[in-house]
Design a protein around this motif. Structure first.
Motif, PDB file in Angstrom:
ATOM      1  N   ILE A  96      32.235  29.341  35.011  1.00 52.94           N
ATOM      2  CA  ILE A  96      31.987  30.242  33.880  1.00 52.94           C
ATOM      3  C   ILE A  96      32.362  31.677  34.240  1.00 52.94           C
ATOM      4  O   ILE A  96      33.077  32.365  33.492  1.00 52.94           O
ATOM      5  N   VAL A  97      31.905  32.141  35.400  1.00 53.89           N
ATOM      6  CA  VAL A  97      32.196  33.516  35.823  1.00 53.89           C
ATOM      7  C   VAL A  97      33.697  33.711  36.028  1.00 53.89           C
ATOM      8  O   VAL A  97      34.269  34.746  35.648  1.00 53.89           O
ATOM      9  N   THR A  98      34.354  32.717  36.624  1.00 53.51           N
ATOM     10  CA  THR A  98      35.785  32.814  36.889  1.00 53.51           C
ATOM     11  C   THR A  98      36.583  32.898  35.595  1.00 53.51           C
ATOM     12  O   THR A  98      37.515  33.706  35.469  1.00 53.51           O
ATOM     13  N   THR A  99      36.228  32.066  34.628  1.00 48.02           N
ATOM     14  CA  THR A  99      36.922  32.098  33.334  1.00 48.02           C
ATOM     15  C   THR A  99      36.694  33.436  32.640  1.00 48.02           C
ATOM     16  O   THR A  99      37.603  33.987  32.002  1.00 48.02           O
ATOM     17  N   CYS A 100      35.497  33.981  32.787  1.00 44.92           N
ATOM     18  CA  CYS A 100      35.192  35.296  32.220  1.00 44.92           C
ATOM     19  C   CYS A 100      36.038  36.381  32.881  1.00 44.92           C
ATOM     20  O   CYS A 100      36.640  37.225  32.200  1.00 44.92           O
ATOM     21  N   LEU A 101      36.107  36.366  34.215  1.00 40.98           N
ATOM     22  CA  LEU A 101      36.921  37.350  34.933  1.00 40.98           C
ATOM     23  C   LEU A 101      38.394  37.223  34.573  1.00 40.98           C
ATOM     24  O   LEU A 101      39.112  38.224  34.461  1.00 40.98           O
ATOM     25  N   LEU A 102      38.837  35.988  34.363  1.00 34.89           N
ATOM     26  CA  LEU A 102      40.231  35.750  34.002  1.00 34.89           C
ATOM     27  C   LEU A 102      40.569  36.404  32.666  1.00 34.89           C
ATOM     28  O   LEU A 102      41.601  37.065  32.525  1.00 34.89           O
ATOM     29  N   SER A 103      39.698  36.226  31.683  1.00 43.69           N
ATOM     30  CA  SER A 103      39.949  36.799  30.359  1.00 43.69           C
ATOM     31  C   SER A 103      39.856  38.322  30.377  1.00 43.69           C
ATOM     32  O   SER A 103      40.672  39.018  29.760  1.00 43.69           O
ATOM     33  N   VAL A 104      38.872  38.878  31.108  1.00 46.89           N
ATOM     34  CA  VAL A 104      38.728  40.337  31.192  1.00 46.89           C
ATOM     35  C   VAL A 104      39.902  40.949  31.944  1.00 46.89           C
ATOM     36  O   VAL A 104      40.450  41.990  31.541  1.00 46.89           O
ATOM     37  N   PHE A 105      40.321  40.300  33.042  1.00 45.86           N
ATOM     38  CA  PHE A 105      41.456  40.801  33.820  1.00 45.86           C
ATOM     39  C   PHE A 105      42.730  40.832  32.981  1.00 45.86           C
ATOM     40  O   PHE A 105      43.508  41.795  33.040  1.00 45.86           O
ATOM     41  N   GLN A 106      42.948  39.787  32.179  1.00 47.15           N
ATOM     42  CA  GLN A 106      44.149  39.755  31.357  1.00 47.15           C
ATOM     43  C   GLN A 106      44.095  40.813  30.258  1.00 47.15           C
ATOM     44  O   GLN A 106      45.124  41.405  29.905  1.00 47.15           O
ATOM     45  N   ALA A 107      42.899  41.065  29.711  1.00 48.81           N
ATOM     46  CA  ALA A 107      42.755  42.110  28.698  1.00 48.81           C
ATOM     47  C   ALA A 107      43.092  43.477  29.288  1.00 48.81           C
ATOM     48  O   ALA A 107      43.723  44.317  28.635  1.00 48.81           O
ATOM     49  N   VAL A 122      45.429  49.596  37.796  1.00 44.49           N
ATOM     50  CA  VAL A 122      45.787  49.698  39.212  1.00 44.49           C
ATOM     51  C   VAL A 122      44.663  49.188  40.099  1.00 44.49           C
ATOM     52  O   VAL A 122      44.899  48.542  41.127  1.00 44.49           O
ATOM     53  N   LYS A 123      43.419  49.439  39.693  1.00 46.36           N
ATOM     54  CA  LYS A 123      42.272  49.102  40.537  1.00 46.36           C
ATOM     55  C   LYS A 123      41.880  47.626  40.432  1.00 46.36           C
ATOM     56  O   LYS A 123      41.350  47.059  41.394  1.00 46.36           O
ATOM     57  N   ALA A 124      42.101  47.010  39.274  1.00 52.75           N
ATOM     58  CA  ALA A 124      41.624  45.648  39.038  1.00 52.75           C
ATOM     59  C   ALA A 124      42.106  44.632  40.068  1.00 52.75           C
ATOM     60  O   ALA A 124      41.296  43.855  40.595  1.00 52.75           O
ATOM     61  N   PRO A 125      43.412  44.573  40.412  1.00 52.89           N
ATOM     62  CA  PRO A 125      43.856  43.583  41.404  1.00 52.89           C
ATOM     63  C   PRO A 125      43.188  43.722  42.763  1.00 52.89           C
ATOM     64  O   PRO A 125      43.007  42.745  43.480  1.00 52.89           O
ATOM     65  N   ARG A 126      42.792  44.960  43.114  1.00 51.18           N
ATOM     66  CA  ARG A 126      42.172  45.181  44.423  1.00 51.18           C
ATOM     67  C   ARG A 126      40.782  44.569  44.523  1.00 51.18           C
ATOM     68  O   ARG A 126      40.346  44.179  45.610  1.00 51.18           O
ATOM     69  N   TYR A 127      40.093  44.494  43.396  1.00 52.20           N
ATOM     70  CA  TYR A 127      38.717  43.995  43.399  1.00 52.20           C
ATOM     71  C   TYR A 127      38.622  42.533  42.962  1.00 52.20           C
ATOM     72  O   TYR A 127      37.514  42.006  42.825  1.00 52.20           O
ATOM     73  N   THR A 128      39.746  41.883  42.762  1.00 54.67           N
ATOM     74  CA  THR A 128      39.719  40.489  42.310  1.00 54.67           C
ATOM     75  C   THR A 128      39.061  39.580  43.337  1.00 54.67           C
ATOM     76  O   THR A 128      38.159  38.805  43.018  1.00 54.67           O
ATOM     77  N   GLY A 129      39.509  39.679  44.590  1.00 59.45           N
ATOM     78  CA  GLY A 129      38.962  38.817  45.643  1.00 59.45           C
ATOM     79  C   GLY A 129      37.478  39.035  45.868  1.00 59.45           C
ATOM     80  O   GLY A 129      36.696  38.069  45.937  1.00 59.45           O
TER      81      GLY A 129
END
Length: 303
Positions: A96-107, A122-129
């Motif tokens: 659930i959390v992963t799918t949520c992060l996926l949708s927010v990241f794409q937005a 710029v900052k989002a990819p750095r905090y993905t992991g």
């Protein structure tokens, strides 16, 4: 053994095998992409965690459910029941959390440069992991509460205080304790689903505005959709599928909590619906991922 139990056992077994093979194949696909250094998208890391979470929830639910369908007298011990339900809940929560992060990241990724999301691009990819690992830790902690509700068959516990799930039991407590338990487990899920819907609405709005701006160009030419556009549509489809199956699963889970003695149909339908997204999602992703390492290898060999 009744014929309906044989049919149900075959369905659960095939359901689990197909889902496990689909998720394993997709995980292998991503590992091959990493090994050959093909085009890697920022969302690939999130998808890898989603696949692992899907496999965990699918195997912890599907395998014992299949065994229980083939053998009605099959019951696990107390430790095995607690471990299986705990790992299933962790996998489900991370999914659930992963799918949520996926949708927010794409937005964030497709938002216009003039929007207030611009700084986060710029900052989002750095905090993905770190976000993914944090989701695993939080779900490992939150779902500890499930250990006090799940048990194996005990001779000193009356059956009136237990709900039978076919291979394990759930212990009933007082109304206040059960309500607190339900709130702690469903509140994070509700927040994630709300964020998904908000992010999906934002993505649809951004795509609509972009299409309106590009309308004069589209009238004179028909360019192929960009990789970013295809990835966005894939994530929209994935999240929409998740929300649909998650809503159905919640309905059945509420029914299981409300009904004092859930019947055979309700218990098994809840198990079937809970496994639909882990089975369907890898095939959705594979059908829409146009990357091929063979194309990359061919280009490396060409002059």
């Amino acid at each position: 053994m009744a014929s309906r139990d044989v049919v149900l056992g075959i369905f659960f077994l095939s359901h689990t095998v197909v889902g496990a093979l689909g998720n394993s194949s997709l995980l292998l696909h991503f590992l091959v992409l990493d090994f050959t250094r093909c085009r890697v998208r920022p969302t690939d890391l999130i998808l890898k965690h989603l696949i692992v979470a899907n496999l965990l929830s699918l195997l912890c639910k599907g395998v014992p459910q299949s065994m229980a369908a083939f053998n009605l007298k099959f019951y696990l011990g107390d430790f095995e029941c607690k471990l299986l339900f705990y790992l299933y809940r962790v996998g489900r929560g991370v999914s659930i959390v992963t799918t949520c992060l996926l949708s927010v990241f794409q937005a964030i990724t497709i938002s216009p440069s003039e929007s207030w999301w611009a700084e986060l691009k710029v900052k989002a990819p750095r905090y993905t992991g770190s976000s993914m690992y944090l989701s695993w830790v939080l779900n490992l902690l939150i779902n500890i509460i499930i250990l006090m509700y799940i048990t194996g068959k005990r001779n000193n516990t009356t059956m009136t205080n237990l709900k039978d799930f076919g291979y394990c039991f759930s212990v009933r407590h007082n109304i206040a304790t059960d309500s607190l338990h339900a709130t702690l487990l469903t509140f994070p899920d509700g927040v994630c689903v709300g964020l998904m819907l908000w992010a999906n609405s934002s993505v649809v709005l951004i795509l609509y505005r972009h299409k309106q701006r590009m309308q004069p160009i589209l009238k004179t030419s028909c360019p192929r959709s960009s990789p970013e556009s295809r990835a966005t549509k894939t994530i929209l489809l994935l999240v929409s599928t998740f929300v649909f199956f998650y809503t159905l699963s919640c309905i059945f889970q509420v029914c299981l909590c409300v009904v004092h003695n859930p019947n055979w149909f309700l218990v098994n339908m809840a198990a079937i619906v809970s496994g639909c997204f882990p089975v369907v999602s890898p095939f959705l992703l594979m059908s829409r991922d146009s990357r091929s390492c063979f194309v990359w290898i061919h280009n490396r060999k060409s002059p």
